[in-house]
Write a protein that holds these residues in place. Structure first.
Motif, PDB file in Angstrom:
ATOM      1  N   ILE A  57      -5.805   9.180  -9.228  1.00  0.00           N
ATOM      2  CA  ILE A  57      -5.575   7.132  -8.929  1.00  0.00           C
ATOM      3  C   ILE A  57      -6.691   6.633  -7.164  1.00  0.00           C
ATOM      4  CG2 ILE A  57      -5.303   6.575 -11.271  1.00  0.00           C
ATOM      5  CD1 ILE A  57      -2.716   5.857  -9.404  1.00  0.00           C
ATOM      6  N   SER A  58      -6.687   5.599  -7.371  1.00  0.00           N
ATOM      7  CA  SER A  58      -6.780   5.214  -5.398  1.00  0.00           C
ATOM      8  C   SER A  58      -5.466   4.538  -4.877  1.00  0.00           C
ATOM      9  CB  SER A  58      -8.433   5.013  -4.815  1.00  0.00           C
ATOM     10  OG  SER A  58      -8.644   3.626  -5.439  1.00  0.00           O
ATOM     11  N   LEU A  67      -3.921  -1.895  -6.728  1.00  0.00           N
ATOM     12  CA  LEU A  67      -3.216  -2.301  -6.161  1.00  0.00           C
ATOM     13  C   LEU A  67      -3.694  -3.569  -7.146  1.00  0.00           C
ATOM     14  CD1 LEU A  67      -3.857  -2.457  -1.743  1.00  0.00           C
ATOM     15  CD2 LEU A  67      -2.210  -2.467  -3.668  1.00  0.00           C
ATOM     16  N   ASN A  68      -5.227  -2.806  -8.080  1.00  0.00           N
ATOM     17  CA  ASN A  68      -6.019  -4.062  -8.840  1.00  0.00           C
ATOM     18  C   ASN A  68      -4.958  -3.348 -10.180  1.00  0.00           C
ATOM     19  OD1 ASN A  68      -7.083  -5.211  -7.008  1.00  0.00           O
ATOM     20  ND2 ASN A  68      -8.281  -3.696  -6.447  1.00  0.00           N
ATOM     21  N   LEU A  82       4.291  -5.001  -8.828  1.00  0.00           N
ATOM     22  CA  LEU A  82       4.494  -3.675  -9.202  1.00  0.00           C
ATOM     23  C   LEU A  82       3.419  -3.932 -10.600  1.00  0.00           C
ATOM     24  CD1 LEU A  82       8.073  -1.942  -9.636  1.00  0.00           C
ATOM     25  CD2 LEU A  82       6.519  -1.854  -7.827  1.00  0.00           C
ATOM     26  N   THR A  83       2.269  -3.234 -10.265  1.00  0.00           N
ATOM     27  CA  THR A  83       1.035  -3.449 -11.015  1.00  0.00           C
ATOM     28  C   THR A  83       0.993  -1.744 -12.054  1.00  0.00           C
ATOM     29  OG1 THR A  83       0.022  -1.708 -10.212  1.00  0.00           O
ATOM     30  CG2 THR A  83      -0.445  -4.368  -9.556  1.00  0.00           C
ATOM     31  N   LEU A  84       0.251  -1.944 -13.588  1.00  0.00           N
ATOM     32  CA  LEU A  84       0.485  -0.768 -14.476  1.00  0.00           C
ATOM     33  C   LEU A  84       0.763   0.661 -13.606  1.00  0.00           C
ATOM     34  CD1 LEU A  84      -0.047   0.222 -17.689  1.00  0.00           C
ATOM     35  CD2 LEU A  84      -2.271   0.509 -16.408  1.00  0.00           C
ATOM     36  N   LEU A  85      -0.132   0.387 -12.635  1.00  0.00           N
ATOM     37  CA  LEU A  85      -0.125   2.172 -11.730  1.00  0.00           C
ATOM     38  C   LEU A  85       1.068   2.484 -10.853  1.00  0.00           C
ATOM     39  CD1 LEU A  85      -3.856   2.374 -11.279  1.00  0.00           C
ATOM     40  CD2 LEU A  85      -2.516   2.993 -13.556  1.00  0.00           C
ATOM     41  N   ASP A  86       1.803   1.716 -10.832  1.00  0.00           N
ATOM     42  CA  ASP A  86       3.607   1.690  -9.954  1.00  0.00           C
ATOM     43  C   ASP A  86       4.393   1.674 -10.979  1.00  0.00           C
ATOM     44  OD1 ASP A  86       3.199   0.335  -7.258  1.00  0.00           O
ATOM     45  OD2 ASP A  86       2.356  -1.446  -7.916  1.00  0.00           O
ATOM     46  N   GLU A 120       0.413  -1.280  -0.068  1.00  0.00           N
ATOM     47  CA  GLU A 120      -0.159  -0.221   0.203  1.00  0.00           C
ATOM     48  C   GLU A 120       0.611   1.306   0.211  1.00  0.00           C
ATOM     49  OE1 GLU A 120      -0.201  -2.266   1.358  1.00  0.00           O
ATOM     50  OE2 GLU A 120      -2.697  -3.390   1.213  1.00  0.00           O
ATOM     51  N   GLN A 121       2.197   0.796   0.582  1.00  0.00           N
ATOM     52  CA  GLN A 121       3.392   2.378   0.897  1.00  0.00           C
ATOM     53  C   GLN A 121       3.721   2.646  -0.540  1.00  0.00           C
ATOM     54  OE1 GLN A 121       5.791   1.452   4.185  1.00  0.00           O
ATOM     55  NE2 GLN A 121       4.258   1.442   5.496  1.00  0.00           N
TER      56      GLN A 121
END
Ligand code: COA
Length: 383
Positions: free
Chosen positions: A186-187, A192-193, A201-205, A161-162
């Motif tokens: 974004i949230s 995370l999703n 790491l996801t797309l939004l990282d 989450e951090q």
């Protein structure tokens, strides 16, 4: 050595810019910076252009000559500077050194990358890693930073989450930046999703693939008031190197080049972390937003995740980080990033950053790295 001032800055819109070519982007940024500075094109003595890999992205080398020609600046001295994603930071530093040494008076330092014309940017970006030991074994930049993230989580208890919160703050800031690639909020849940790129790491990282350019006009500090009422002074310009491969480092959660360049910069400027009002850090992946505030000395090693969670990096926090939206949300056109970071700090110090303005910002810092930190460039700027 002479003191150096920044008298003009500009940045194009960042994004997937189908209707602008490489040469159009750099011309737009350069001409707008010249206009912002009040100098005439004929007054320019030299140009330094940061670009990582036009050869792979648009099959064009010899870009320094191309840009001088296309912008009508021939026979100007025009030099390309390459250090992967730190190309822009080094182009700025070359310009600063050229003016400081007395070799040139008025210099333009710029950066440009046109990344979206290739089907897959990943192999081109991977040339910033060690080909034999990393890229040819199948590692990519998302996977290199994923390994760093995993280790940081293991060593220091940094949470998923951090990491996500770094992206959330960047997108919040970018929503106030009309030049940003992704100007929307974004949230943590959304991060995370989103699609996994390289676990954790996801797309939004991840910073995106971006087209864009930025430019800065420099001159000796003693001449600056001839051109502008709001010169911004370069208090420090430093650079350092680290191993290109991750496996050669004693500790992959520390970027040694950042630490050395930052230490030299604080000494050169005669300031400490407490004096810095705004910082643009190289957060190409969310983990790097955490490493950067640790390695630049704003928080203790291992405490970066907690610091981000507690909100100290918000625009109104103790250490405002990436008011522009950072690499994550303003966008990351590799060679242009170091220059765009400095342009944002200049707008902040001039009080021209509109809705993302940091109150009373007087001293700002930029931190630009190449690859996983083989190169780092740090600048400290002041009103
Ligand atoms: N953040 C937010 N949204 C992103 C994004 C990012 N980083 N990357 C892509 N998107 C969006 C696109 O806008 C597109 O949205 P749309 O469907 O509404 O048009 C959608 O996601 C799919 O885009 P696409 O281009 O197909 O994504 P991709 O899967 O090809 O690429 C990454 C995603 C993360 C692999 C790519 O952005 C990447 O490689 N980033 C890292 C760049 C890098 O390594 N830089 C150097 C750092 S050292």
């Amino acid at each position: 050595m002479r003191d150096v001032a920044i008298i003009g800055v500009s940045q194009t819109k960042f994004g997937e810019l189908w209707d602008s070519s490489f040469r159009q982007l750099i011309a737009e940024a350069g001409l707008n910076a010249i206009e912002d500075s009040g100098v005439g094109g004929n007054d320019l003595d030299a140009m330094f252009v940061g670009n990582m890999t036009a050869g792979l992205f648009i099959q064009q080398e010899h870009i320094a000559a191309l840009i001088a020609d296309h912008t009508g600046l021939n026979p100007i001295s025009s030099t390309r500077v390459e250090a992967a994603c730190a190309s822009g930071g080094l182009a700025l530093r070359q310009g600063v050194m050229a003016v400081a040494s007395g070799y040139h008076d008025i210099v333009i330092s710029a950066g440009v990358e046109k990344m979206t014309d290739v089907v897959d940017a990943t192999p081109a970006i991977a040339t910033a890693s060690d080909q034999e030991w990393e890229a040819q074994q199948g590692v990519t930049f998302p996977s290199l930073y994923a390994m760093i993230a995993r280790r940081h989580m293991y060593e220091y208890g940094t949470t998923r989450e951090q990491l996500a919160e770094v992206s959330v703050i960047n997108h919040k800031n970018a929503s106030k930046n009309p030049r940003a690639q992704y100007p929307f909020e974004i949230s943590v849940d959304k991060v995370l999703n989103s699609t996994v790129v390289a676990d954790p790491l996801t797309l939004l990282d991840c910073s995106p693939v971006t087209d864009g350019a930025a430019a800065i006009v420099l001159c000796p500090a003693e001449m600056a008031k001839q051109y502008t009422d709001t010169p911004i002074y370069v208090k420090a310009s430093t650079q350092a190197s680290d191993t290109i491969t991750l496996h050669d480092r004693k500790d992959i959660t520390t970027i040694g080049s950042t630490k050395v360049a930052a230490k030299k910069a604080y000494e050169m400027a005669g300031v400490t972390t407490k004096d810095i009002d705004a910082v643009e850090v190289h957060d190409c992946f969310s983990i790097n937003g955490i490493l950067a505030i640790e390695d630049l000395g704003f928080v203790e090693k291992g405490k970066g995740g907690k610091a981000v969670e507690e909100g100290i990096t918000h625009i109104d926090g103790e250490i405002p980080v990436n008011p522009s939206g950072g690499l994550k949300a303003r966008g990351h056109p590799l060679g242009a990033t170091g220059i765009a970071q400095a342009a944002e700090i200049v707008w902040q110090l001039r009080g021209e950053a509109d809705k993302r303005q940091i109150d009373g910002a007087e001293i700002g810092m930029t931190h630009n790295i190449g690859g996983t930190g083989g190169t780092a460039a740090v600048h400290i700027l002041s009103r």
